[in-house]
Design a protein around this motif. Structure first.
Motif, PDB file in Angstrom:
ATOM      1  N   UNK A 174       0.862  -1.171   0.000  1.00  7.44           N
ATOM      2  CA  UNK A 174       0.000   0.000   0.000  1.00  7.44           C
ATOM      3  C   UNK A 174       0.900   1.222   0.000  1.00  7.44           C
ATOM      4  N   UNK A 175       0.736   2.077  -0.978  1.00  8.54           N
ATOM      5  CA  UNK A 175       1.610   3.229  -1.157  1.00  8.54           C
ATOM      6  C   UNK A 175       0.860   4.522  -0.884  1.00  8.54           C
ATOM      7  N   UNK A 176       1.582   5.532  -0.448  1.00  2.84           N
ATOM      8  CA  UNK A 176       0.977   6.851  -0.282  1.00  2.84           C
ATOM      9  C   UNK A 176       1.181   7.653  -1.568  1.00  2.84           C
ATOM     10  N   UNK A 177       0.094   8.231  -2.066  1.00  2.00           N
ATOM     11  CA  UNK A 177       0.123   9.029  -3.290  1.00  2.00           C
ATOM     12  C   UNK A 177      -0.796  10.236  -3.115  1.00  2.00           C
ATOM     13  N   UNK A 216      -6.985  17.763   3.156  1.00  2.00           N
ATOM     14  CA  UNK A 216      -7.280  17.209   4.468  1.00  2.00           C
ATOM     15  C   UNK A 216      -6.125  16.306   4.881  1.00  2.00           C
ATOM     16  N   UNK A 217      -5.958  16.109   6.178  1.00  2.00           N
ATOM     17  CA  UNK A 217      -4.946  15.179   6.671  1.00  2.00           C
ATOM     18  C   UNK A 217      -5.304  14.768   8.087  1.00  2.00           C
ATOM     19  N   UNK A 218      -4.654  13.714   8.574  1.00  2.00           N
ATOM     20  CA  UNK A 218      -4.911  13.220   9.922  1.00  2.00           C
ATOM     21  C   UNK A 218      -4.012  13.912  10.925  1.00  2.00           C
ATOM     22  N   UNK A 224      -3.196  13.594   0.154  1.00  2.00           N
ATOM     23  CA  UNK A 224      -2.488  12.312   0.152  1.00  2.00           C
ATOM     24  C   UNK A 224      -3.432  11.204   0.575  1.00  2.00           C
ATOM     25  N   UNK A 225      -3.329  10.057  -0.125  1.00  2.00           N
ATOM     26  CA  UNK A 225      -4.246   8.944   0.112  1.00  2.00           C
ATOM     27  C   UNK A 225      -3.509   7.618  -0.002  1.00  2.00           C
ATOM     28  N   UNK A 249      -0.998  11.295  -8.534  1.00  3.93           N
ATOM     29  CA  UNK A 249       0.359  11.811  -8.723  1.00  3.93           C
ATOM     30  C   UNK A 249       1.258  11.319  -7.598  1.00  3.93           C
ATOM     31  N   UNK A 250       2.552  11.178  -7.861  1.00  4.10           N
ATOM     32  CA  UNK A 250       3.483  10.833  -6.790  1.00  4.10           C
ATOM     33  C   UNK A 250       3.557  11.967  -5.770  1.00  4.10           C
ATOM     34  N   UNK A 251       3.836  11.646  -4.536  1.00  7.06           N
ATOM     35  CA  UNK A 251       4.077  12.680  -3.538  1.00  7.06           C
ATOM     36  C   UNK A 251       5.441  13.310  -3.809  1.00  7.06           C
TER      37      UNK A 251
END
Length: 418
Positions: A143-146, A192-194, A272-273, A290-292
């Motif tokens: 699982x990747x962050x993007x 949004x973010x945690x 980011x998701x 898109x890549x981070x």
């Protein structure tokens, strides 16, 4: 490491008497062997698909047990202490070094060396499954962050819906534009973010540091570098977004369980998701991926997910390896994983026939070779525990007194070395 694990500390494991490079005495069998396997609920869907496909075409069979994610580490610890581990068990990749260091996995070095595609296996997962030059695990799920962006909101805000952000600064500009143009009434927000979730910060902020050429820890995972320039700039950009109200009013309190649930509702412009959420987005939603990036460019990702190994106490090592090696074969990776839009464990299969149908999936698969999975034996206590020092550092950097970051960074380092 999935962000939903925020708050779960590493459980102290009871060491096995079996040597790390030892064993697994083979159980004589005249007929097919049934091997046992454990996985956490977070990877249930992928694990069940792999087991079903294997069982349908092999004499040996795999009996899968899915354990609630929050209960998984205690179950493994108890089974290890009683020497009753299953033949195979998966683990959040970030915790694999703890299991290998305590002798829970069988040494697979020679078996892995015989795989023709051994150098194409997800490098971050393979790195964390290696100890003292010996290899103990294979990648199981990834699982990747993007970055996802909502093309409809981009168009309504006057942005090019086909051009996502290429830098973190541009990300902030896009989010701000969407919030200013569409945010009246409070339903739509730029991003949004945690903000109260340690795992969310590492999953979504750290890739920007890596993309900028920085690091968050030393290679040994014993010294925190989160007070350095690269991390400071990333924090400052996100702090600016929060201060301007671009992140929405609940970001500061978001503890993790629902942090990825707002984007699918069409309320967020860009954020980011987890890459695994792409396949469960509304069918009619137009999403760019898109890549981070770092503040001024580059690209990276947090390579999370699970690794899997043969338990050191198995009596069915050959049968267990037969399944394990099959899961990274062309057949399993393409016809089971890629067919269901899962991220692949092999970098040489990124552009397979199924992924090629969706350029976004090809992009996600290509990031496996570019991303990182940080190594630290005390990762859970330090970065995931809501009472740990990392969350306090991140919250001061984004919401509070940034001048406290150096002191808190020293506490992070102390936690890593206790």
């Amino acid at each position: 490491m999935r962000p939903r694990l925020a708050g779960m500390a590493i459980v102290t494991l009871l060491a096995l008497t079996t040597a790390c490079g030892g064993g697994g005495a083979e159980q004589p069998a005249d007929g097919p062997v049934t091997i046992t396997m454990w996985t956490r609920a977070a990877t249930q869907a992928q694990s069940e698909r792999l087991v079903k496909a294997y069982n349908s075409g092999h004499r040996n069979q795999v009996k899968l047990t899915v354990i609630p994610t929050d209960n998984y580490q205690p179950r493994v610890a108890a089974a290890a202490g009683a020497k009753q581990l299953p033949d195979l068990f998966a683990s959040d990749v970030i915790f694999v070094p703890n299991y290998t260091s305590q002798g829970l996995f069988l040494d697979l070095t020679d078996r892995i060396a015989a795989l023709p595609y051994r150098d194409k296996l997800a490098p971050s997962h393979m790195k964390l499954g290696t100890m003292d030059g010996r290899q103990y695990t294979l990648p199981h799920t990834l699982d990747l962050s993007v970055w996802f962006w909502n093309k409809d909101l981009y168009a309504k805000a006057g942005l090019d819906p086909e051009q996502g952000p290429k830098t973190l600064k541009e990300f902030a500009e896009h989010a701000t534009t969407i919030d200013e143009k569409l945010g009246e009434g409070g339903k739509v927000h730029g991003t949004f973010f945690g903000g109260n979730c340690g795992g969310c910060y590492v999953f979504t902020f750290w890739p920007s540091v890596w993309a900028a050429g920085g690091q968050v820890m030393n290679p040994e995972g014993t010294t925190s570098l989160n007070d350095q320039a690269a991390m400071t700039e990333v924090f400052a950009i996100w702090r600016g977004l929060y201060d301007k109200g671009v992140t929405g009013p609940t970001a500061k309190e978001e503890q993790g369980p629902t942090w990825a649930g707002f984007f699918p509702q069409g309320e967020i412009g860009v954020m980011p998701m987890p890459s695994t959420t792409l396949g469960v987005m509304p069918a009619d939603m137009k999403i760019g991926v898109a890549p981070i990036s770092g503040p001024d460019g580059g690209e990276s990702t947090f390579v999370g997910g699970d690794s899997i190994g043969v338990s050191a106490t198995t009596r069915n090592a050959d049968a267990a390896w037969d399944f394990l090696s099959w899961t990274v074969s062309d057949e399993a990776q393409v016809e089971v994983m890629a067919k269901n839009k899962d991220v692949l464990a092999r970098t040489d299969l990124a552009g397979n026939k199924y992924s090629a149908e969706d350029p976004r999936v090809v992009l996600i698969n290509s990031l496996v070779a570019k991303g990182e999975t940080p190594y630290a034996l005390r990762f859970g206590q330090t970065f995931n525990d809501p009472q740990g020092p990392w969350l306090r550092l991140a919250r001061e950097a984004v919401f509070g007194d940034a001048a406290k970051v150096p002191q808190l960074n020293a506490e992070v380092t102390k936690s890593l070395t206790q």
